[in-house]
Design a protein around this motif. Sequence first.
Motif, PDB file in Angstrom:
ATOM      1  N   LEU A  37       0.802  -1.214   0.000  1.00 17.35           N
ATOM      2  CA  LEU A  37       0.000   0.000   0.000  1.00 17.35           C
ATOM      3  C   LEU A  37       0.838   1.268   0.000  1.00 17.35           C
ATOM      4  O   LEU A  37       0.558   2.208  -0.731  1.00 17.35           O
ATOM      5  CB  LEU A  37      -0.949   0.014   1.207  1.00 17.35           C
ATOM      6  CG  LEU A  37      -1.794   1.274   1.386  1.00 17.35           C
ATOM      7  CD1 LEU A  37      -2.753   1.450   0.221  1.00 17.35           C
ATOM      8  CD2 LEU A  37      -2.533   1.231   2.709  1.00 17.35           C
ATOM      9  N   ASN A  38       1.881   1.300   0.848  1.00 16.84           N
ATOM     10  CA  ASN A  38       2.615   2.552   1.046  1.00 16.84           C
ATOM     11  C   ASN A  38       4.105   2.303   1.249  1.00 16.84           C
ATOM     12  O   ASN A  38       4.552   1.161   1.232  1.00 16.84           O
ATOM     13  CB  ASN A  38       2.021   3.325   2.232  1.00 16.84           C
ATOM     14  CG  ASN A  38       1.966   2.476   3.482  1.00 16.84           C
ATOM     15  OD1 ASN A  38       2.822   1.636   3.730  1.00 16.84           O
ATOM     16  ND2 ASN A  38       0.931   2.670   4.290  1.00 16.84           N
ATOM     17  N   ASP A  39       4.858   3.383   1.487  1.00 11.17           N
ATOM     18  CA  ASP A  39       6.306   3.243   1.659  1.00 11.17           C
ATOM     19  C   ASP A  39       6.695   2.615   2.993  1.00 11.17           C
ATOM     20  O   ASP A  39       7.848   2.303   3.215  1.00 11.17           O
ATOM     21  CB  ASP A  39       7.016   4.585   1.450  1.00 11.17           C
ATOM     22  CG  ASP A  39       6.529   5.672   2.394  1.00 11.17           C
ATOM     23  OD1 ASP A  39       5.671   5.402   3.260  1.00 11.17           O
ATOM     24  OD2 ASP A  39       7.008   6.810   2.261  1.00 11.17           O
ATOM     25  N   ASN A  92       6.893   1.848  -6.061  1.00  7.94           N
ATOM     26  CA  ASN A  92       6.585   0.428  -5.962  1.00  7.94           C
ATOM     27  C   ASN A  92       5.493   0.114  -4.940  1.00  7.94           C
ATOM     28  O   ASN A  92       5.474  -0.954  -4.350  1.00  7.94           O
ATOM     29  CB  ASN A  92       7.851  -0.368  -5.639  1.00  7.94           C
ATOM     30  CG  ASN A  92       8.500   0.082  -4.344  1.00  7.94           C
ATOM     31  OD1 ASN A  92       8.184   1.142  -3.805  1.00  7.94           O
ATOM     32  ND2 ASN A  92       9.424  -0.713  -3.853  1.00  7.94           N
ATOM     33  N   ASN A  93       4.579   1.044  -4.748  1.00  3.33           N
ATOM     34  CA  ASN A  93       3.429   0.790  -3.888  1.00  3.33           C
ATOM     35  C   ASN A  93       2.232   1.578  -4.428  1.00  3.33           C
ATOM     36  O   ASN A  93       2.394   2.453  -5.283  1.00  3.33           O
ATOM     37  CB  ASN A  93       3.734   1.140  -2.421  1.00  3.33           C
ATOM     38  CG  ASN A  93       4.056   2.600  -2.226  1.00  3.33           C
ATOM     39  OD1 ASN A  93       3.186   3.461  -2.331  1.00  3.33           O
ATOM     40  ND2 ASN A  93       5.330   2.904  -1.949  1.00  3.33           N
ATOM     41  N   ILE A  94       1.055   1.242  -3.963  1.00 14.15           N
ATOM     42  CA  ILE A  94      -0.158   1.856  -4.501  1.00 14.15           C
ATOM     43  C   ILE A  94      -0.160   3.369  -4.314  1.00 14.15           C
ATOM     44  O   ILE A  94      -0.423   4.120  -5.259  1.00 14.15           O
ATOM     45  CB  ILE A  94      -1.413   1.214  -3.877  1.00 14.15           C
ATOM     46  CG1 ILE A  94      -1.587  -0.191  -4.458  1.00 14.15           C
ATOM     47  CG2 ILE A  94      -2.657   2.059  -4.145  1.00 14.15           C
ATOM     48  CD1 ILE A  94      -2.804  -0.938  -4.021  1.00 14.15           C
ATOM     49  N   GLU A  95       0.140   3.834  -3.118  1.00 13.99           N
ATOM     50  CA  GLU A  95       0.075   5.278  -2.864  1.00 13.99           C
ATOM     51  C   GLU A  95       1.029   6.067  -3.754  1.00 13.99           C
ATOM     52  O   GLU A  95       0.672   7.129  -4.268  1.00 13.99           O
ATOM     53  CB  GLU A  95       0.335   5.578  -1.386  1.00 13.99           C
ATOM     54  CG  GLU A  95      -0.815   5.155  -0.493  1.00 13.99           C
ATOM     55  CD  GLU A  95      -0.579   5.447   0.977  1.00 13.99           C
ATOM     56  OE1 GLU A  95       0.508   5.955   1.359  1.00 13.99           O
ATOM     57  OE2 GLU A  95      -1.497   5.145   1.773  1.00 13.99           O
ATOM     58  N   SER A  96       2.242   5.556  -3.949  1.00 14.89           N
ATOM     59  CA  SER A  96       3.205   6.303  -4.775  1.00 14.89           C
ATOM     60  C   SER A  96       2.825   6.262  -6.255  1.00 14.89           C
ATOM     61  O   SER A  96       3.036   7.242  -6.972  1.00 14.89           O
ATOM     62  CB  SER A  96       4.626   5.783  -4.560  1.00 14.89           C
ATOM     63  OG  SER A  96       4.755   4.450  -4.994  1.00 14.89           O
ATOM     64  N   LEU A  97       2.245   5.157  -6.720  1.00 16.63           N
ATOM     65  CA  LEU A  97       1.792   5.102  -8.112  1.00 16.63           C
ATOM     66  C   LEU A  97       0.596   6.024  -8.337  1.00 16.63           C
ATOM     67  O   LEU A  97       0.521   6.696  -9.365  1.00 16.63           O
ATOM     68  CB  LEU A  97       1.440   3.666  -8.507  1.00 16.63           C
ATOM     69  CG  LEU A  97       2.631   2.760  -8.796  1.00 16.63           C
ATOM     70  CD1 LEU A  97       2.189   1.308  -8.912  1.00 16.63           C
ATOM     71  CD2 LEU A  97       3.357   3.197 -10.056  1.00 16.63           C
ATOM     72  N   VAL A  98      -0.312   6.077  -7.378  1.00 14.76           N
ATOM     73  CA  VAL A  98      -1.450   6.999  -7.494  1.00 14.76           C
ATOM     74  C   VAL A  98      -0.940   8.434  -7.513  1.00 14.76           C
ATOM     75  O   VAL A  98      -1.380   9.249  -8.336  1.00 14.76           O
ATOM     76  CB  VAL A  98      -2.473   6.780  -6.354  1.00 14.76           C
ATOM     77  CG1 VAL A  98      -3.492   7.912  -6.311  1.00 14.76           C
ATOM     78  CG2 VAL A  98      -3.172   5.434  -6.527  1.00 14.76           C
ATOM     79  N   ASP A  99       0.021   8.735  -6.645  1.00 15.33           N
ATOM     80  CA  ASP A  99       0.606  10.075  -6.643  1.00 15.33           C
ATOM     81  C   ASP A  99       1.248  10.388  -7.998  1.00 15.33           C
ATOM     82  O   ASP A  99       1.091  11.492  -8.523  1.00 15.33           O
ATOM     83  CB  ASP A  99       1.645  10.208  -5.523  1.00 15.33           C
ATOM     84  CG  ASP A  99       2.264  11.598  -5.505  1.00 15.33           C
ATOM     85  OD1 ASP A  99       1.527  12.579  -5.292  1.00 15.33           O
ATOM     86  OD2 ASP A  99       3.494  11.701  -5.720  1.00 15.33           O
ATOM     87  N   TYR A 100       1.941   9.413  -8.575  1.00 13.91           N
ATOM     88  CA  TYR A 100       2.555   9.613  -9.882  1.00 13.91           C
ATOM     89  C   TYR A 100       1.496   9.882 -10.953  1.00 13.91           C
ATOM     90  O   TYR A 100       1.681  10.740 -11.816  1.00 13.91           O
ATOM     91  CB  TYR A 100       3.403   8.398 -10.277  1.00 13.91           C
ATOM     92  CG  TYR A 100       4.055   8.581 -11.618  1.00 13.91           C
ATOM     93  CD1 TYR A 100       5.241   9.296 -11.749  1.00 13.91           C
ATOM     94  CD2 TYR A 100       3.474   8.066 -12.775  1.00 13.91           C
ATOM     95  CE1 TYR A 100       5.832   9.500 -12.986  1.00 13.91           C
ATOM     96  CE2 TYR A 100       4.056   8.262 -14.018  1.00 13.91           C
ATOM     97  CZ  TYR A 100       5.227   8.979 -14.113  1.00 13.91           C
ATOM     98  OH  TYR A 100       5.814   9.186 -15.342  1.00 13.91           O
ATOM     99  N   ALA A 139      -7.033   1.187  -8.431  1.00 13.58           N
ATOM    100  CA  ALA A 139      -7.153  -0.103  -9.126  1.00 13.58           C
ATOM    101  C   ALA A 139      -6.067  -0.254 -10.197  1.00 13.58           C
ATOM    102  O   ALA A 139      -5.490  -1.338 -10.351  1.00 13.58           O
ATOM    103  CB  ALA A 139      -8.547  -0.243  -9.735  1.00 13.58           C
ATOM    104  N   ILE A 140      -5.765   0.811 -10.923  1.00 11.29           N
ATOM    105  CA  ILE A 140      -4.698   0.760 -11.923  1.00 11.29           C
ATOM    106  C   ILE A 140      -3.360   0.482 -11.246  1.00 11.29           C
ATOM    107  O   ILE A 140      -2.579  -0.361 -11.699  1.00 11.29           O
ATOM    108  CB  ILE A 140      -4.626   2.068 -12.743  1.00 11.29           C
ATOM    109  CG1 ILE A 140      -5.853   2.206 -13.640  1.00 11.29           C
ATOM    110  CG2 ILE A 140      -3.340   2.127 -13.568  1.00 11.29           C
ATOM    111  CD1 ILE A 140      -6.002   3.580 -14.287  1.00 11.29           C
ATOM    112  N   ALA A 141      -3.089   1.172 -10.148  1.00 12.30           N
ATOM    113  CA  ALA A 141      -1.842   0.949  -9.400  1.00 12.30           C
ATOM    114  C   ALA A 141      -1.777  -0.506  -8.925  1.00 12.30           C
ATOM    115  O   ALA A 141      -0.729  -1.156  -9.026  1.00 12.30           O
ATOM    116  CB  ALA A 141      -1.748   1.916  -8.222  1.00 12.30           C
ATOM    117  N   GLY A 142      -2.889  -1.008  -8.426  1.00  4.00           N
ATOM    118  CA  GLY A 142      -2.935  -2.406  -7.997  1.00  4.00           C
ATOM    119  C   GLY A 142      -2.633  -3.344  -9.153  1.00  4.00           C
ATOM    120  O   GLY A 142      -1.901  -4.333  -8.998  1.00  4.00           O
ATOM    121  N   HIS A 143      -3.180  -3.056 -10.308  1.00  5.08           N
ATOM    122  CA  HIS A 143      -2.930  -3.877 -11.500  1.00  5.08           C
ATOM    123  C   HIS A 143      -1.439  -3.899 -11.841  1.00  5.08           C
ATOM    124  O   HIS A 143      -0.871  -4.965 -12.114  1.00  5.08           O
ATOM    125  CB  HIS A 143      -3.739  -3.324 -12.687  1.00  5.08           C
ATOM    126  CG  HIS A 143      -3.470  -4.028 -13.974  1.00  5.08           C
ATOM    127  ND1 HIS A 143      -4.008  -5.254 -14.279  1.00  5.08           N
ATOM    128  CD2 HIS A 143      -2.689  -3.681 -15.030  1.00  5.08           C
ATOM    129  CE1 HIS A 143      -3.583  -5.626 -15.480  1.00  5.08           C
ATOM    130  NE2 HIS A 143      -2.787  -4.691 -15.949  1.00  5.08           N
TER     131      HIS A 143
END
Length: 162
Positions: A37-39, A92-100, A139-143
């Motif tokens: 999920l997070n760092d 490499n986690n959901i929160e950082s990908l969503v932020d990106y 969901a995209i980050a999870g994918h």
Amino acid sequence: MLKRYFIALTAVFLTFQLFVSSAMAVELSAELRTVTLNDKGTPVVLSLKQVQQGKRQFQNTCAQCHASGMTKTDPNLNLSPETLALANPPRNNIESLVDYMKNPTTYDGFQEISELHPSMKSADIFAEMRNLSDEDLYAIAGHILLQPKIISRQWAGGKGAR
């Protein structure tokens, strides 16, 4: 007569597709659907709905440049766990990908690139981003994080989890 045969054949095919898609999703155990999920390394289990939503949204929004986890514009960068972990900040986690996906920066993190990379910030330029919700981004980050666990060597040119 031919029309009825075609309709019946189409119905059988669609029913089969629905069954096969559902069966494949059910085969994904909670352990397999667990991503970071997070760092801090907090694990989170993606729901089957999130897995399906992430796949669909990734295909509709990201796959034109990131087919199978590769990066069309820069083959040296991909969506493998290793490459994502080495970005600054790590992605490499959901929160950082969503932020990106909201505020993209270069791989080294020094420059903002929303005019070059689709993002929520540049939804006026990149139409595919306009209708995405935070739930869709999650969901995209999870994918992205799940694919190396599912298709391993086919994701990111063989640079996924082994």
